[in-house]
Structures are given as C-alpha cells and as structure tokens.
Scaffold this motif. Structure first.
Motif, PDB file in Angstrom:
ATOM      1  N   TYR A  99       0.839  -1.204   0.000  1.00 31.42           N
ATOM      2  CA  TYR A  99       0.000   0.000   0.000  1.00 31.42           C
ATOM      3  C   TYR A  99       0.877   1.258   0.000  1.00 31.42           C
ATOM      4  O   TYR A  99       0.614   2.223  -0.723  1.00 31.42           O
ATOM      5  N   THR A 100       1.948   1.231   0.785  1.00 29.27           N
ATOM      6  CA  THR A 100       2.862   2.371   0.855  1.00 29.27           C
ATOM      7  C   THR A 100       3.611   2.564  -0.466  1.00 29.27           C
ATOM      8  O   THR A 100       3.698   3.684  -0.993  1.00 29.27           O
ATOM      9  N   PHE A 138      -7.362   1.732  -1.485  1.00 27.12           N
ATOM     10  CA  PHE A 138      -6.534   2.186  -2.598  1.00 27.12           C
ATOM     11  C   PHE A 138      -7.372   2.566  -3.811  1.00 27.12           C
ATOM     12  O   PHE A 138      -6.922   3.325  -4.666  1.00 27.12           O
ATOM     13  N   GLY A 152       1.290   3.573  -3.286  1.00 22.50           N
ATOM     14  CA  GLY A 152       0.842   4.942  -3.049  1.00 22.50           C
ATOM     15  C   GLY A 152       1.881   5.937  -3.530  1.00 22.50           C
ATOM     16  O   GLY A 152       1.546   6.968  -4.144  1.00 22.50           O
ATOM     17  N   TYR A 153       3.151   5.633  -3.260  1.00 24.79           N
ATOM     18  CA  TYR A 153       4.251   6.463  -3.738  1.00 24.79           C
ATOM     19  C   TYR A 153       4.290   6.453  -5.271  1.00 24.79           C
ATOM     20  O   TYR A 153       4.424   7.500  -5.921  1.00 24.79           O
ATOM     21  N   GLU A 162      -2.523   6.437 -13.387  1.00 22.42           N
ATOM     22  CA  GLU A 162      -3.056   6.151 -12.052  1.00 22.42           C
ATOM     23  C   GLU A 162      -3.905   4.885 -12.083  1.00 22.42           C
ATOM     24  O   GLU A 162      -3.867   4.074 -11.153  1.00 22.42           O
ATOM     25  N   GLU A 198      -3.254   1.243 -10.074  1.00 24.41           N
ATOM     26  CA  GLU A 198      -4.207   0.451  -9.290  1.00 24.41           C
ATOM     27  C   GLU A 198      -4.235  -0.994  -9.788  1.00 24.41           C
ATOM     28  O   GLU A 198      -4.354  -1.931  -8.997  1.00 24.41           O
ATOM     29  N   ASP A 230      -9.568   4.167  -6.556  1.00 27.64           N
ATOM     30  CA  ASP A 230      -9.831   5.547  -6.968  1.00 27.64           C
ATOM     31  C   ASP A 230     -11.234   5.607  -7.570  1.00 27.64           C
ATOM     32  O   ASP A 230     -11.502   4.974  -8.595  1.00 27.64           O
ATOM     33  N   ARG A 267       1.804   5.895  -7.300  1.00 30.26           N
ATOM     34  CA  ARG A 267       0.663   6.618  -7.849  1.00 30.26           C
ATOM     35  C   ARG A 267       0.907   8.130  -7.839  1.00 30.26           C
ATOM     36  O   ARG A 267       0.467   8.840  -8.754  1.00 30.26           O
ATOM     37  N   SER A 268       1.622   8.634  -6.847  1.00 31.46           N
ATOM     38  CA  SER A 268       1.901  10.073  -6.804  1.00 31.46           C
ATOM     39  C   SER A 268       2.799  10.491  -7.966  1.00 31.46           C
ATOM     40  O   SER A 268       2.683  11.603  -8.490  1.00 31.46           O
TER      41      SER A 268
END
Length: 343
Positions: A232-233, A292, A236-237, A250, A254, A294, A239-240
């Motif tokens: 998840y971490t 997670f 998440g990084y 994006e 996912e 979107d 995706r940014s």
C-alpha cells in the motif's frame, strides 16, 4: 566502467557462487562493491578473501541497516559510469557486463538497459525459463517511453536486478528518498520509482543475463500481513509519480497494486500457512484494496486490465467474498501444481 553493487546479509550459503559469476565477467570494464550489512555468519570473511589481489573489488562493512541502506552505501563507494545490482544468492551470465556495456556504447543517450532474468534453484539462462520483460526489445524514448511507464505502473518492471543504469541518474534520484525506507517488502520498486521518474530513454534487451535463485529463506518468499501494508505504501508512492504522467497511469497503478495483492494471496495458499493467519492476511488485503481504489474510475476497468486468472479472486475480494476468493486461489494453485507434474 560498470559498478556492480551487492548487498549481503548472512548470505554465505550461495555467496561464493555469486562471486564466481562476477569473476567470469570482463574484468577490464567492471568493479564489484560488496556491502556486508552486519552479517553474523562468515559472509564478511568470504568477501575479504575474494577481494585479495583484486583491485576492482571493494568490501564495505556496516552495522545492519537493511538492504536499501546497504545498496546506498555501495552506490556511494562506486566509481563506474553505470550501475548494476546483484543479490548475494544470485548470479550473472558470463557475458552480462559485456552485453550491457555494448548497449550503452551503441546508444549513448540510453539511461537504463533492462534485460530478462531466469529463476529457479539451479543456475540457468535458458530462454524458455525466463521472465522480466513484458515489452518487445528495442529503444523506448519520446512517446514510446509511455509504454515503459505503463509496464512499471502495472507491476511488470519492478525489479532492480534486471536493469543497468547511468550512475548519475541513480545518485540524483536517490537523493530524494531516505535510506530509512518505510518498507521491508517492495524495496526494489520503492527505490526504482524516483529513478523511473527521471528516465526518458530505456533499452529493452531480449536476452537473459541474470539468474534469480528461488531461496526459501528469502524475505521475498515470506507472506505476512506487513507485506500488504508495505504494498500500500509503495504503490501509493508510485501513484503520486504516475499522476505526473497522466490520469491513465493512475489506473495502471491500481491494476499493478491488485496484481501484487493477488500474488501475495496466492502465496498464502502455496505456503500452506495456518488458516487463521491466512484469513487475517485476506481481510487486510481486502481493506487495502478498498482504501486504494480511486472512485474516478470503476473497478471493472481495473479488472479488465488484470490477467484472466486474477480477475475472479480479486473481484471476490472486492465484494468481501473471502471464502470464494480463497477457493479460487486454491483451485488455481492446484491446477498449476497438476500442470507442473504433467510437464
């Protein structure tokens, strides 16, 4: 020159095989930086013995700080224009350095060369037993770099071991990431993300240059609840960074997150862990999947991009149908085992 960085923690079982694979390389154009990360076995003495009489072998010893910090220490000691990464239980094909060097020489603007890797318990570089590339060979730059970014977001180019980089690119990229990485699983991808953000020219080489050893003691083979949190971490990084490339990336991220969740859950079946531990991981995966997601796109779009065998268990997971999810995974694992026996 190509600098090969090898982080080591209690790797004595296969370390000599790893070092032997370096000794078979073109020694004129490479160096090896061995970083002993506080090993408690005889890894350090093996490294020091191997380095004697070799001017192109550097041994670094540090207190245990983790693989990420060990790689960073090795990069800091490197002198080469290019970098490769070799884990202490793996090996390189005898001409790996020469092949990578020829790619960079033929295409001076290329920042990264990706190649195939084989995996198993016995060293092999057979073409029918290899993984590591989801795209055709060639140079990807300009508009084509989007294909490499998509593959990265979808979780298909997330290893460091099958890549060589310009060292200045890596050093600049890693300056934005703390060596105190917040993850234990997915470190390769976490370290690769800031590098990929800066890459605009990549060559994919359709040759198998790296052997990845399936090692039961490796942390990458252990499935635990912490792994879900780390994924998840990391994603998440990712995706940014993907957001800087466009909204479609994006969505691809996912998809990649769901792929990795699938592999984690598949691993709980393959490892035959206790039912209560497996159930805890499945519930954690379901919660991470929902968190997670979107809402700007439907989950059916994510499923459409998944491989067919991944869709049913991940759909069941998204609906909270845990028993159905585990049943699908068990069926797929059983089918894979049966096919392997037939072969």
């Amino acid at each position: 020159m190509i600098s090969i960085i090898t982080p080591i923690y209690n790797g004595s079982q296969y370390l000599e095989d790893c070092l032997a694979s370096f000794a078979r390389q073109d020694q004129e154009h490479c160096e090896l930086v061995l970083v002993d990360d506080g090993s408690t076995d005889d890894s350090l003495s093996i490294c020091e013995r191997f380095s004697r009489g070799r001017d192109n072998v550097v041994v670094v010893h540090q207190e245990n700080a983790g693989q990420f910090a060990a790689r960073e220490a090795g990069i800091g000691q490197s002198r080469g224009e290019y970098l490769m990464f070799l884990d202490s239980d793996d090996a390189l094909r005898p001409d790996a350095v020469s092949r990578v060097q020829s790619c960079f020489s033929a295409h001076p603007d290329v920042q990264c060369v990706c190649f195939r890797f084989s995996r198993g318990r016995q060293e092999t570089y057979e073409e029918n037993d290899t993984v590591g590339l989801s795209l055709a060979g060639g140079v990807y730059e300009g508009e084509l770099i989007r294909e490499v970014r998509r593959a990265l977001c979808e979780g298909d180019l997330n290893n460091l071991c099958n890549k060589a980089f310009r060292s200045d690119l890596v050093k600049e990229a890693l300056s934005e990431v703390s060596s105190q990485t917040p993850v234990r699983h997915g470190e390769d991808l976490y370290q690769l993300i800031p590098i990929a953000r800066r890459m605009n020219s990549v060559e994919l080489l359709e040759e198998t240059l790296y052997f990845y050893r399936d090692n039961d003691s490796s942390t990458s083979r252990k499935v635990e609840k912490r792994q879900i949190e780390d994924l998840y971490t990391v994603f998440g990084y990712l995706r940014s960074v993907a957001a800087l490339w466009g909204s479609e990336f994006e969505l691809y991220t996912e998809t990649g997150f769901n792929k990795h969740l699938y592999w984690c859950l598949y691993g709980t079946i393959a490892s035959r862990m206790k039912k209560d531990v497996r159930d805890e991981i499945v519930i954690a995966a379901s919660a991470a999947q929902r968190a997670f997601h979107d809402d700007s796109h439907g989950y059916t779009e994510v499923l459409r991009l998944l491989r067919l065998d991944q869709r049913l268990p991940m759909l069941a997971l998204s609906k909270g149908r845990y028993c159905l999810c585990k049943a699908e995974l068990s069926f797929e694992y059983g089918s894979a085992q049966l096919l392997s026996r037939i072969k």
